[in-house]
Design a protein around this motif. Structure first.
Motif, PDB file in Angstrom:
ATOM      1  N   LEU A 216      30.821  66.095 -41.447  1.00 37.18           N
ATOM      2  CA  LEU A 216      29.429  66.122 -41.026  1.00 37.18           C
ATOM      3  C   LEU A 216      29.336  66.729 -39.628  1.00 37.18           C
ATOM      4  O   LEU A 216      30.124  66.396 -38.746  1.00 37.18           O
ATOM      5  CB  LEU A 216      28.864  64.696 -41.009  1.00 37.18           C
ATOM      6  N   HIS A 217      28.371  67.621 -39.445  1.00 40.74           N
ATOM      7  CA  HIS A 217      28.191  68.236 -38.127  1.00 40.74           C
ATOM      8  C   HIS A 217      28.030  67.149 -37.069  1.00 40.74           C
ATOM      9  O   HIS A 217      27.330  66.150 -37.285  1.00 40.74           O
ATOM     10  CB  HIS A 217      26.957  69.137 -38.137  1.00 40.74           C
ATOM     11  N   LYS A 218      28.655  67.376 -35.929  1.00 43.47           N
ATOM     12  CA  LYS A 218      28.651  66.353 -34.880  1.00 43.47           C
ATOM     13  C   LYS A 218      27.245  65.879 -34.534  1.00 43.47           C
ATOM     14  O   LYS A 218      26.995  64.671 -34.433  1.00 43.47           O
ATOM     15  CB  LYS A 218      29.344  66.885 -33.626  1.00 43.47           C
ATOM     16  N   VAL A 219      26.297  66.800 -34.358  1.00 44.96           N
ATOM     17  CA  VAL A 219      24.975  66.400 -33.881  1.00 44.96           C
ATOM     18  C   VAL A 219      24.133  65.749 -34.970  1.00 44.96           C
ATOM     19  O   VAL A 219      23.010  65.287 -34.698  1.00 44.96           O
ATOM     20  CB  VAL A 219      24.211  67.594 -33.269  1.00 44.96           C
ATOM     21  N   LEU A 220      24.654  65.674 -36.190  1.00 47.93           N
ATOM     22  CA  LEU A 220      23.945  64.994 -37.271  1.00 47.93           C
ATOM     23  C   LEU A 220      24.465  63.582 -37.495  1.00 47.93           C
ATOM     24  O   LEU A 220      23.944  62.861 -38.357  1.00 47.93           O
ATOM     25  CB  LEU A 220      24.041  65.805 -38.565  1.00 47.93           C
ATOM     26  N   HIS A 221      25.456  63.170 -36.743  1.00 46.36           N
ATOM     27  CA  HIS A 221      25.916  61.783 -36.839  1.00 46.36           C
ATOM     28  C   HIS A 221      24.800  60.873 -36.311  1.00 46.36           C
ATOM     29  O   HIS A 221      24.201  61.152 -35.271  1.00 46.36           O
ATOM     30  CB  HIS A 221      27.205  61.585 -36.048  1.00 46.36           C
ATOM     31  N   PRO A 222      24.511  59.797 -37.046  1.00 47.88           N
ATOM     32  CA  PRO A 222      23.335  58.991 -36.694  1.00 47.88           C
ATOM     33  C   PRO A 222      23.600  57.970 -35.603  1.00 47.88           C
ATOM     34  O   PRO A 222      24.692  57.412 -35.479  1.00 47.88           O
ATOM     35  CB  PRO A 222      22.998  58.288 -38.013  1.00 47.88           C
ATOM     36  N   ILE A 223      22.560  57.718 -34.841  1.00 47.45           N
ATOM     37  CA  ILE A 223      22.476  56.588 -33.924  1.00 47.45           C
ATOM     38  C   ILE A 223      21.189  55.854 -34.285  1.00 47.45           C
ATOM     39  O   ILE A 223      20.116  56.458 -34.360  1.00 47.45           O
ATOM     40  CB  ILE A 223      22.441  57.053 -32.461  1.00 47.45           C
ATOM     41  N   ALA A 224      21.309  54.567 -34.556  1.00 52.93           N
ATOM     42  CA  ALA A 224      20.161  53.767 -35.014  1.00 52.93           C
ATOM     43  C   ALA A 224      19.519  54.376 -36.251  1.00 52.93           C
ATOM     44  O   ALA A 224      18.297  54.357 -36.411  1.00 52.93           O
ATOM     45  CB  ALA A 224      19.141  53.604 -33.891  1.00 52.93           C
ATOM     46  N   GLY A 225      20.348  54.942 -37.123  1.00 54.02           N
ATOM     47  CA  GLY A 225      19.859  55.470 -38.383  1.00 54.02           C
ATOM     48  C   GLY A 225      19.202  56.831 -38.305  1.00 54.02           C
ATOM     49  O   GLY A 225      18.612  57.296 -39.284  1.00 54.02           O
ATOM     50  N   ARG A 226      19.317  57.500 -37.161  1.00 50.74           N
ATOM     51  CA  ARG A 226      18.682  58.809 -36.973  1.00 50.74           C
ATOM     52  C   ARG A 226      19.689  59.774 -36.368  1.00 50.74           C
ATOM     53  O   ARG A 226      20.375  59.417 -35.401  1.00 50.74           O
ATOM     54  CB  ARG A 226      17.496  58.659 -36.024  1.00 50.74           C
ATOM     55  N   PRO A 227      19.825  60.998 -36.909  1.00 47.18           N
ATOM     56  CA  PRO A 227      20.783  61.945 -36.337  1.00 47.18           C
ATOM     57  C   PRO A 227      20.536  62.141 -34.845  1.00 47.18           C
ATOM     58  O   PRO A 227      19.383  62.216 -34.400  1.00 47.18           O
ATOM     59  CB  PRO A 227      20.517  63.240 -37.117  1.00 47.18           C
ATOM     60  N   MET A 228      21.623  62.216 -34.090  1.00 49.30           N
ATOM     61  CA  MET A 228      21.457  62.320 -32.634  1.00 49.30           C
ATOM     62  C   MET A 228      20.613  63.525 -32.240  1.00 49.30           C
ATOM     63  O   MET A 228      19.829  63.465 -31.284  1.00 49.30           O
ATOM     64  CB  MET A 228      22.819  62.337 -31.935  1.00 49.30           C
ATOM     65  N   LEU A 229      20.724  64.621 -32.975  1.00 47.18           N
ATOM     66  CA  LEU A 229      19.918  65.805 -32.674  1.00 47.18           C
ATOM     67  C   LEU A 229      18.432  65.493 -32.784  1.00 47.18           C
ATOM     68  O   LEU A 229      17.623  65.979 -31.988  1.00 47.18           O
ATOM     69  CB  LEU A 229      20.290  66.938 -33.634  1.00 47.18           C
ATOM     70  N   MET A 230      18.061  64.665 -33.778  1.00 48.58           N
ATOM     71  CA  MET A 230      16.645  64.348 -33.980  1.00 48.58           C
ATOM     72  C   MET A 230      16.110  63.443 -32.869  1.00 48.58           C
ATOM     73  O   MET A 230      14.925  63.509 -32.530  1.00 48.58           O
ATOM     74  CB  MET A 230      16.445  63.701 -35.342  1.00 48.58           C
ATOM     75  N   HIS A 231      16.951  62.606 -32.289  1.00 51.11           N
ATOM     76  CA  HIS A 231      16.535  61.844 -31.111  1.00 51.11           C
ATOM     77  C   HIS A 231      16.124  62.800 -29.991  1.00 51.11           C
ATOM     78  O   HIS A 231      15.080  62.629 -29.345  1.00 51.11           O
ATOM     79  CB  HIS A 231      17.675  60.959 -30.614  1.00 51.11           C
ATOM     80  N   LEU A 232      16.956  63.802 -29.755  1.00 57.46           N
ATOM     81  CA  LEU A 232      16.693  64.755 -28.674  1.00 57.46           C
ATOM     82  C   LEU A 232      15.431  65.561 -28.955  1.00 57.46           C
ATOM     83  O   LEU A 232      14.570  65.722 -28.072  1.00 57.46           O
ATOM     84  CB  LEU A 232      17.893  65.689 -28.514  1.00 57.46           C
ATOM     85  N   LEU A 233      15.302  66.074 -30.174  1.00 52.97           N
ATOM     86  CA  LEU A 233      14.146  66.904 -30.506  1.00 52.97           C
ATOM     87  C   LEU A 233      12.849  66.103 -30.438  1.00 52.97           C
ATOM     88  O   LEU A 233      11.796  66.643 -30.093  1.00 52.97           O
ATOM     89  CB  LEU A 233      14.324  67.531 -31.889  1.00 52.97           C
ATOM     90  N   ALA A 234      12.916  64.810 -30.775  1.00 50.68           N
ATOM     91  CA  ALA A 234      11.722  63.969 -30.684  1.00 50.68           C
ATOM     92  C   ALA A 234      11.257  63.837 -29.237  1.00 50.68           C
ATOM     93  O   ALA A 234      10.048  63.868 -28.948  1.00 50.68           O
ATOM     94  CB  ALA A 234      11.996  62.598 -31.283  1.00 50.68           C
ATOM     95  N   SER A 235      12.208  63.687 -28.309  1.00 52.28           N
ATOM     96  CA  SER A 235      11.839  63.631 -26.890  1.00 52.28           C
ATOM     97  C   SER A 235      11.246  64.960 -26.431  1.00 52.28           C
ATOM     98  O   SER A 235      10.215  64.995 -25.741  1.00 52.28           O
ATOM     99  CB  SER A 235      13.060  63.282 -26.038  1.00 52.28           C
ATOM    100  N   ALA A 236      11.881  66.043 -26.827  1.00 54.43           N
ATOM    101  CA  ALA A 236      11.390  67.365 -26.429  1.00 54.43           C
ATOM    102  C   ALA A 236      10.022  67.651 -27.021  1.00 54.43           C
ATOM    103  O   ALA A 236       9.199  68.353 -26.407  1.00 54.43           O
ATOM    104  CB  ALA A 236      12.389  68.437 -26.857  1.00 54.43           C
ATOM    105  N   GLN A 237       9.741  67.100 -28.183  1.00 48.28           N
ATOM    106  CA  GLN A 237       8.482  67.373 -28.856  1.00 48.28           C
ATOM    107  C   GLN A 237       7.280  66.862 -28.075  1.00 48.28           C
ATOM    108  O   GLN A 237       6.170  67.382 -28.213  1.00 48.28           O
ATOM    109  CB  GLN A 237       8.503  66.742 -30.255  1.00 48.28           C
ATOM    110  N   THR A 238       7.492  65.854 -27.230  1.00 45.97           N
ATOM    111  CA  THR A 238       6.382  65.336 -26.426  1.00 45.97           C
ATOM    112  C   THR A 238       5.878  66.380 -25.421  1.00 45.97           C
ATOM    113  O   THR A 238       4.775  66.245 -24.894  1.00 45.97           O
ATOM    114  CB  THR A 238       6.791  64.063 -25.671  1.00 45.97           C
TER     115      THR A 238
END
Length: 449
Positions: free
Chosen positions: A24-46
């Motif tokens: 699995l791609h490193k940035v798709l490994h989940p933290i709290a059930g969500r891929p780490m990349l998606m945590h970052l993109l959610a912050s940037a989306q604001t």
């Protein structure tokens, strides 16, 4: 300051992540059930970015599947360093005139406020060409250094290229940067690879700008954990632990009681109301919403579930996706609910499986009851009316409807609808053979002897 200049984000995610030892791609490994990349993109989306570019290499197909149309993929192949990686986004940002935030997919917890602070600094009176995000860790390890006078950068230097005096500097380079698009790619084109690793380093754009007589600035975060990178399973676990600790603190600050906070595990989107009590060893998977005055007893697992006010579940309850418990419904020991609704005051207290069911208000589901919702090919629905009583160890073979105020006798296997107020008893005839058990035991003892 109010952000009026358009913003684009470039997220670097081209590394192979070999230390993860994963397909699995490193940035798709989940933290709290969500891929780490998606945590970052959610912050940037604001920040409402006009464009989002993710620079991929290894595992590009996985990133494309995960991102869909939410970001443009740019490819870095082969990988020649961070400056080279950012260069690959040039085509995706053609025609864009604004600010560019450079982020890292394996640094997932950068706050939106920190990103905004970098952009704000980019537009202050001294008009810096680039703004670098710095941090001051307890141990500077092998991090590159930001040599600055106040917040104006004098020099950026990689650890392996730094002198002893430069290594004594405690402000380290996180790698994150804000640069105007009009400056970025021209500076990148001038970056060379005359260094210990023979790579094109992104921090060199700062040194080039400074050599041109332009100003560059550093913004230092007060939370070094915010910029912690994740490169191994151990670091992934540490990031999970930090995230969970903060989420537990938030839950309690917002009015929930966690009896043993360190044993409760949240998902990224868990929602808890006020005066919720969560006992030890409870796990929330994604998609759980809990209203006020709910009690979740120990060792329960919830995912994709909605709990209304006054609900009680557990201990040892499992709520799967589609579980909806209305006001004051109760689910007890070793009960599993999937894609089912328990209306107001309905109860399933012991050892029960309810799948694809609608349980009316005030109904009581006896211990050992199951809804037989799957025939090997299709799922079917069970409807249980208001105030119905389902006796222990009953099997409701869907599709089937149990009427309001109906009673299903214990041990029944019900395959046809039961009308309102009816009693349904489906049992084999009970046979009695006096003395049979005594004769059986005698015969077995003789054989064993």
């Amino acid at each position: 300051m109010t952000q009026t200049t358009p913003v684009a984000t470039i997220v670097l995610a081209a590394g192979k992540g070999t230390r993860m030892k994963s397909d699995l791609h490193k940035v798709l490994h989940p933290i709290a059930g969500r891929p780490m990349l998606m945590h970052l993109l959610a912050s940037a989306q604001t920040l409402a970015p006009a464009r989002q570019v993710v620079v991929a290499g290894h595992g590009r197909d996985q990133l494309e599947k995960a991102l869909g149309a939410s970001a443009t993929i740019a490819v870095q192949d082969p990988q020649h360093g961070t400056a080279h990686a950012v260069q690959q986004a040039e085509a995706a940002l053609a025609g864009f005139d604004g600010d560019v935030l450079i982020l890292y997919g394996d640094v997932p917890f950068v706050r939106a406020a920190t990103m905004q602070a970098m952009l704000d600094r980019l537009h202050e009176a001294d008009n810096p060409t680039a703004v670098v995000l710095g941090f001051a860790p307890a141990d500077t390890l092998q991090y590159g250094r930001v040599i600055a006078d106040g917040d104006r950068i004098v020099k950026m230097v990689e650890h392996k290229d730094a002198t002893a005096d430069e290594r004594a500097c405690t402000v380290c380079n996180s790698g994150l940067m804000a640069v105007r698009s009009a400056d970025l790619f021209g500076l990148l084109a001038r970056v060379g690879n005359d260094n210990a690793a023979g790579e094109y380093y992104l921090p060199d754009v700062v040194n080039i700008a400074i050599a041109d007589g332009r100003t560059c600035a550093v913004v230092v975060t007060d939370d070094a954990d915010e910029v912690a990178g994740i490169n191994s399973r151990a670091e992934l676990a540490q990031a999970e632990a930090r995230w969970q600790h903060r989420r537990r603190q938030t839950a309690m600050a917002d009015g929930a009681t966690l009896i043993a906070p360190e044993t409760v595990w949240f998902a990224w989107d868990t929602q808890l109301g006020r005066d919720v009590t969560v006992e030890p060893n409870v796990v929330f998977g994604p998609g759980v919403t809990v209203a006020d005055n709910v009690t979740i007893h120990a060792f329960s697992h919830l995912e994709g579930a909605t709990l209304a006010s006054g609900v009680q579940i557990g201990p040892y309850a499992r709520l799967r996706p589609g579980a909806v418990l209305e006001e004051k419904a109760k689910v007890g020991n070793f009960v599993e609910i999937k894609n089912s609704t328990l209306h107001k005051g309905a109860k399933a207290n012991h050892l029960t499986y309810l799948g694809d069911a609608d349980v009316g208000a005030g109904a009581n589901i006896g211990a050992g009851t199951i809804t037989c919702n799957y025939d090997g090919y299709f799922k079917h629905k069970t409807i249980i009316g208001e105030r119905a009583f389902i006796g222990s160890n009953s099997a409701l073979i869907a599709p089937v409807k149990i009427g309001a105020d109906a009673i299903v006798a214990a041990g029944s296997a019900v395959s046809r609808d039961v009308g309102d107020g009816e009693l349904r008893m489906v049992r084999a005839e009970q046979l009695m053979k006096p003395g049979w058990a005594d004769r059986f035991h005698d015969a077995m003892k003789k054989k064993k002897g």
